[in-house]
Design an enzyme around this catalytic site. Structure first.
Site, PDB file in Angstrom:
ATOM      1  N   LYS A  21      -3.865  -1.892  14.195  1.00 24.30           N
ATOM      2  CA  LYS A  21      -3.095  -0.940  14.990  1.00 24.30           C
ATOM      3  C   LYS A  21      -3.656  -0.839  16.407  1.00 24.30           C
ATOM      4  O   LYS A  21      -4.862  -0.785  16.596  1.00 24.30           O
ATOM      5  CB  LYS A  21      -3.109   0.428  14.324  1.00 24.30           C
ATOM      6  CG  LYS A  21      -2.127   0.470  13.160  1.00 24.30           C
ATOM      7  CD  LYS A  21      -2.188   1.781  12.450  1.00 24.30           C
ATOM      8  CE  LYS A  21      -3.491   1.908  11.717  1.00 24.30           C
ATOM      9  NZ  LYS A  21      -3.420   1.470  10.318  1.00 24.30           N
ATOM     10  N   GLU A  52       0.836  -1.213   0.000  1.00 26.53           N
ATOM     11  CA  GLU A  52       0.000   0.000   0.000  1.00 26.53           C
ATOM     12  C   GLU A  52       0.870   1.262   0.000  1.00 26.53           C
ATOM     13  O   GLU A  52       2.071   1.206   0.294  1.00 26.53           O
ATOM     14  CB  GLU A  52      -0.923   0.000   1.213  1.00 26.53           C
ATOM     15  CG  GLU A  52      -0.196   0.073   2.546  1.00 26.53           C
ATOM     16  CD  GLU A  52      -1.076   0.624   3.668  1.00 26.53           C
ATOM     17  OE1 GLU A  52      -1.635   1.725   3.504  1.00 26.53           O
ATOM     18  OE2 GLU A  52      -1.164  -0.036   4.712  1.00 26.53           O
ATOM     19  N   ALA A  88     -13.059   1.223   6.591  1.00 29.47           N
ATOM     20  CA  ALA A  88     -13.567   0.480   5.430  1.00 29.47           C
ATOM     21  C   ALA A  88     -12.700  -0.750   5.133  1.00 29.47           C
ATOM     22  O   ALA A  88     -13.100  -1.614   4.351  1.00 29.47           O
ATOM     23  CB  ALA A  88     -13.625   1.396   4.207  1.00 29.47           C
ATOM     24  N   ASP A  89     -11.518  -0.834   5.767  1.00 33.23           N
ATOM     25  CA  ASP A  89     -10.661  -2.016   5.571  1.00 33.23           C
ATOM     26  C   ASP A  89     -11.401  -3.297   5.956  1.00 33.23           C
ATOM     27  O   ASP A  89     -11.188  -4.349   5.343  1.00 33.23           O
ATOM     28  CB  ASP A  89      -9.392  -1.921   6.433  1.00 33.23           C
ATOM     29  CG  ASP A  89      -8.461  -0.795   6.007  1.00 33.23           C
ATOM     30  OD1 ASP A  89      -8.697  -0.185   4.947  1.00 33.23           O
ATOM     31  OD2 ASP A  89      -7.499  -0.524   6.757  1.00 33.23           O
ATOM     32  N   ASP A 118     -16.878   5.469  13.891  1.00 32.78           N
ATOM     33  CA  ASP A 118     -15.676   5.407  13.059  1.00 32.78           C
ATOM     34  C   ASP A 118     -15.158   3.966  12.965  1.00 32.78           C
ATOM     35  O   ASP A 118     -14.505   3.466  13.884  1.00 32.78           O
ATOM     36  CB  ASP A 118     -14.599   6.343  13.630  1.00 32.78           C
ATOM     37  CG  ASP A 118     -13.421   6.502  12.696  1.00 32.78           C
ATOM     38  OD1 ASP A 118     -13.332   5.755  11.683  1.00 32.78           O
ATOM     39  OD2 ASP A 118     -12.573   7.371  12.957  1.00 32.78           O
ATOM     40  N   VAL A 163      -5.433   0.225   2.971  1.00 28.95           N
ATOM     41  CA  VAL A 163      -5.537  -1.235   2.854  1.00 28.95           C
ATOM     42  C   VAL A 163      -6.709  -1.587   1.940  1.00 28.95           C
ATOM     43  O   VAL A 163      -6.572  -2.389   1.010  1.00 28.95           O
ATOM     44  CB  VAL A 163      -5.691  -1.885   4.249  1.00 28.95           C
ATOM     45  CG1 VAL A 163      -6.105  -3.349   4.126  1.00 28.95           C
ATOM     46  CG2 VAL A 163      -4.390  -1.758   5.027  1.00 28.95           C
TER      47      VAL A 163
HETATM   48  N1  PSU Z   1      -0.762   0.534   8.820  1.00 33.27           N
HETATM   49  C1  PSU Z   1       0.308   1.252   9.180  1.00 33.27           C
HETATM   50  N2  PSU Z   1       0.312   2.591   8.930  1.00 33.27           N
HETATM   51  C2  PSU Z   1      -0.743   3.187   8.271  1.00 33.27           C
HETATM   52  C3  PSU Z   1      -1.884   2.426   7.896  1.00 33.27           C
HETATM   53  C4  PSU Z   1      -1.831   1.109   8.189  1.00 33.27           C
HETATM   54  O1  PSU Z   1       1.254   0.691   9.731  1.00 33.27           O
HETATM   55  O2  PSU Z   1      -0.673   4.383   8.017  1.00 33.27           O
HETATM   56  C5  PSU Z   1      -3.046   3.043   7.127  1.00 33.27           C
HETATM   57  C6  PSU Z   1      -3.589   1.977   6.174  1.00 33.27           C
HETATM   58  O3  PSU Z   1      -3.579   2.522   4.878  1.00 33.27           O
HETATM   59  C7  PSU Z   1      -4.994   1.706   6.643  1.00 33.27           C
HETATM   60  C8  PSU Z   1      -5.364   3.041   7.146  1.00 33.27           C
HETATM   61  O4  PSU Z   1      -5.817   1.218   5.615  1.00 33.27           O
HETATM   62  O5  PSU Z   1      -4.184   3.445   7.865  1.00 33.27           O
HETATM   63  C9  PSU Z   1      -6.602   3.009   7.995  1.00 33.27           C
HETATM   64  O6  PSU Z   1      -7.164   4.279   8.019  1.00 33.27           O
HETATM   65  P1  PSU Z   1      -8.681   4.498   8.494  1.00 33.27           P
HETATM   66  O7  PSU Z   1      -8.671   4.137   9.945  1.00 33.27           O
HETATM   67  O8  PSU Z   1      -8.961   5.960   8.243  1.00 33.27           O
HETATM   68  O9  PSU Z   1      -9.540   3.592   7.652  1.00 33.27           O
HETATM   69 MN    MN Z   2     -12.197   6.139   9.806  1.00 35.69          MN
END
Ligand code: PSU
Ligand code: MN
Length: 315
Positions: free
Chosen positions: A159, A25, A141-142, A138, A106
């Protein structure tokens, strides 16, 4: 309408020869790590995959074209361009249709990988259910993408800034196999283990590959999440990180950080508060995931060849 899809020469020739490819990614580069460590890490991850005799395919949208595999210059430009868009499932078509540029999450990367016929993807940690989601709703979408798009994603769990219990519950509801690699608990990103028992455990890349192919044979949509623990020498104990994560979350709330900015904000604050230790751990776990992803991609290729050989009429 046709999709402007561009494979790097390396990815195109690997596809032609049926050699293993690992998708990567780009949001982790643009929003997950500070420059210049972001581009250094991206290069190291690609090198690790090549050393394992597979081909890396970093995915991003550049000027309205979906790129699968980036040149060094493209990678560099993306890593240095502050404020680039973060493209998840909802954003991809708009960005491509309007000539936009952005980094894929992702979810976005899984979609790009599927369009290019790539089945394995390595990253750091997936997005998930955020703490306080009961109020903010929140949820990344992953999670839904994993239930829809047939790509095996290798990550160090989700995470640890997230509500991990709710994240694993949600994946169970969505029917996504969460498979811990070689241990009985789900890893927690910067920490190798967690209080959460692994719903599934596999110890060999060949078994992960076989499960991936079996889903396809059964016509089950969606992918698998392979939760690969960070190597012990690089981990940060969960007890040590808990107060740091709490402080970062409190700041995010106070500053009214919301939507797409939440994850990048929290990661950046944790990096700062641990004086870079979390960044070193993050890099180590991504490299580790790249190695496992490469061997899964090899095993998928080997099983496919066996199936074809087995089906051939004997003379
Ligand atoms: N994993 C990491 N660092 C990141 C991310 C994942 O170690 O920055 C990113 C990925 O692209 C993941 C996104 O899909 O954070 C999730 O963001 P959100 O919670 O807004 O969906
Ligand atoms: Mn989000």
């Amino acid at each position: 309408m046709t999709l402007p899809l561009s494979l790097s020469p390396e990815v195109a020739s690997a596809k032609e020869d049926g050699r293993p490819i690992v998708a990567l990614e780009s949001t982790i580069i643009t929003h997950g790590m500070p420059w210049p460590r972001n581009v250094e890490t991206a290069r190291q991850v690609e090198a690790e995959i090549r050393a394992a005799d597979a081909v890396p395919a970093t995915i991003a949208v550049l000027d309205g074209t979906l790129h699968v595999g980036l040149t060094d210059d493209q990678l560099d430009a993306l890593a240095q361009s502050g404020g680039v868009a973060k493209l998840s499932r909802a954003d991809l078509a708009v960005a491509i249709a309007t000539g936009g540029t952005g980094a894929t999450t992702v979810a976005g990367t899984m979609i790009g990988a599927r369009l290019a016929g790539i089945e394995v993807f390595a990253t750091g940690g997936i997005g998930g259910v955020h703490r306080g989601a009961g109020v903010t709703f929140d949820v990344s979408a992953d999670l839904r993408e994993l239930s829809e798009t047939p790509v095996t994603v290798v990550a160090a769990g989700a995470k640890a800034i997230l509500d991990l219990r709710k994240t694993w519950e949600m994946l169970e509801t969505l029917g996504v196999p969460v498979i811990a690699y070689g241990q009985d608990t789900i890893p927690a990103f910067w920490s190798a283990s967690s209080p959460y028992p692994a719903p599934l455990r596999l110890d060999r890349a060949a078994d992960i590959a076989a499960s991936h192919l079996m889903r396809g044979a059964m016509g089950l949509p969606g992918g698998q999440l392979i939760a690969n623990p960070i190597p012990a020498e690089h981990e940060i104990p969960a007890e040590e990180l808990a107060p740091v994560i709490d402080a970062a979350l409190a700041e995010a709330r106070k500053e009214g950080i919301s939507a797409k900015s939440v994850t990048p904000f929290l990661l950046a604050r944790v990096f700062e508060m641990t004086e870079g230790r979390s960044l070193e751990a993050n890099i180590a776990l991504v490299l580790n995931n790249a190695r496992l992803a490469a061997s899964i991609a090899h095993e998928i290729g080997a099983l496919r060849r066996e199936a074809i050989d087995g089906a051939a009429p004997s003379l």
